[in-house]
Scaffold this active site. Structure first.
Site, PDB file in Angstrom:
ATOM      1  N   PRO A   2     -32.681   3.756  16.685  1.00 39.24           N
ATOM      2  CA  PRO A   2     -32.271   4.405  17.858  1.00 39.24           C
ATOM      3  C   PRO A   2     -31.706   3.470  18.123  1.00 39.24           C
ATOM      4  CG  PRO A   2     -34.051   2.313  17.562  1.00 39.24           C
ATOM      5  CD  PRO A   2     -34.086   2.960  16.393  1.00 39.24           C
ATOM      6  N   GLU A   3     -30.377   4.702  18.935  1.00 35.03           N
ATOM      7  CA  GLU A   3     -29.531   4.720  19.890  1.00 35.03           C
ATOM      8  C   GLU A   3     -29.976   4.950  21.016  1.00 35.03           C
ATOM      9  OE1 GLU A   3     -25.865   5.790  17.558  1.00 35.03           O
ATOM     10  OE2 GLU A   3     -26.841   5.720  15.776  1.00 35.03           O
TER      11      GLU A   3
END
Length: 286
Positions: A2-3
DNA sequence: CGTTCATCCTGAGAGC
DNA sequence: TGCTCTCAGGATGAAC
C-alpha cells in the site's frame, strides 16, 4: 504494497463503515502489531473500550481514526496490512492481529497483517488534529494545502539521488517504490540523478507526475500485485495493468519500445527505460 | 545536522 | 517431493 492511493481507498472504506460507531471492545491477538503503543496491550484495549470513532483521516501512508477527547487510533499498513470489515463470527483470518467490536453489534473491524511491518497505536492529537507521532510527515500531493513549489524546494535542497528524496516522507509523503518509479518514468529521469542538479521545472514535472499517477491509481481503486492488499471491503485493486515502469523488466517501454531495465537500488529494485531515462554521466553539469 | 544503511517479518517462487 | 535461498518492501534508529 500500500502506498498513498491504496491507503486512501482504505480510508474511504473506514469513513463509510466505521465512522460514527462506538467501540465496545478491542482485542489484541499479536503484541507486535501494537509495538508502537508504548503502554502495551492492556492500556490499548482499556482506552479504546467505549470510545466513539469520529472520522477516518490520512496523511501520506498513515491512516488514523479520530476519536473523541483529542485521541487517535493511528495505523500504518506496512507491507501487507489490511483493514477488513467482517461480520461478527466470521472465521478469524490466519494473520488477524487486532479486532475491534462495536456496541451496535454490527460488523467488526479487523487489522490483518501477514508480515507485521504495520501496526496500530493510540496517540494524542495536536492542536491541528494531527497525531503527535506523525508530525514529521510532510503533506502529500492530495492534501488540499499541499504546496508543490515548497515540496520541489525541499527535494532540491537535499544532497542525494532523486529517488531517495522522493521516498523521504519528510519531504513529500505517500510515495513508495512503485509510484516513485512511475513518476521518474513519466518525468524521464533516472533514479540516480542528483537532486541538487534538478531544475525547478523538472522538479515540478516530477512531483506533478507523482500526483497524476497516484490520482489515476486512486481512480482505479489502488494497485494490487497479489492477495496481500485488499481494501476495507475485501476487494483487490486492479491498477497494476497500467504501470509503465515498476515490475516491467524486459517489457517494451510504452513510449519508445526499448526493454525496461531493472537495477538494484537500496536492497530492492528500480525499474526504468534505458533510452528515456539515461543514467547520468559521472561528471556531467555541476 | 544531514545522509546512509541494517533491521524487522513471512510466504511465494526459483533452483537444486 | 522437499529443502534452501532470495526477494519483496516502509519506517526507524544507529552509525557515519
Amino acid at each position: 504494497m500500500p502506498e498513498l492511493p491504496e491507503v486512501e481507498v482504505v480510508r474511504l472504506g473506514l469513513q463509510a463503515h466505521v465512522a460514527g460507531r462506538t467501540i465496545r471492545e478491542a482485542e489484541v491477538l499479536h503484541p507486535r502489531a501494537i509495538r508502537r503503543h508504548a503502554l502495551g496491550a492492556e492500556d490499548f484495549t482499556q482506552r479504546l473500550a467505549g470510545t466513539r470513532v469520529e472520522a477516518a483521516r490520512r496523511r501520506g501512508k498513515y491512516l488514523w481514526l479520530e476519536l473523541s477527547d483529542k485521541e487517535a487510533l493511528l495505523a500504518h499498513l506496512g507491507m501487507s496490512g489490511q483493514m477488513l470489515v467482517q461480520p461478527e463470527g466470521a472465521p478469524d483470518e490466519k494473520h488477524l492481529r487486532v479486532r475491534l467490536r462495536f456496541d451496535d453489534d454490527g460488523p467488526e473491524l479487523r487489522f490483518v497483517d501477514q508480515r507485521t511491518f504495520g501496526g496500530l497505536a493510540l496517540d494524542d492529537l495536536n492542536e491541528v488534529l494531527l497525531p503527535d507521532t506523525i508530525a514529521h510527515i510532510a503533506r502529500d500531493p492530495m492534501d488540499p494545502e499541499f504546496d508543490l513549489d515548497a515540496a520541489v524546494r525541499a527535494l532540491r535542497s537535499r544532497r542525494t539521488e532523486v529517488k531517495r528524496a522522493l521516498l523521504d516522507q519528510t519531504l513529500v509523503s505517500g510515495i513508495g517504490n512503485i509510484y516513485a518509479d512511475e513518476a521518474l518514468w513519466r518525468a524521464r529521469l533516472h533514479w540516480s540523478r542528483p537532486t541538487g542538479k534538478l531544475t525547478l521545472a523538472k522538479g515540478r514535472e516530477l512531483l506533478s507526475a507523482a500526483s497524476d499517477v497516484m490520482n489515476a491509481a486512486l481512480g482505479a481503486g489502488g494497485t494490487s500485485f497479489d492477495a496481500l492488499y485488499v481494501n476495507v471491503n475485501g476487494q483487490s485493486g486492479y491498477f497494476d495493468r497500467s504501470l509503465d515502469a515498476y515490475g516491467q523488466e524486459s517489457m517494451p517501454c510504452h513510449r519508445c519500445g526499448t526493454a525496461i531495465r531493472r537495477e538494484p537500488f537500496m536492497n530492492r529494485s528500480s525499474f526504468s527505460c534505458p533510452r528515456c531515462q539515461p543514467r547520468p554521466r559521472p561528471n556531467s553539469g555541476r
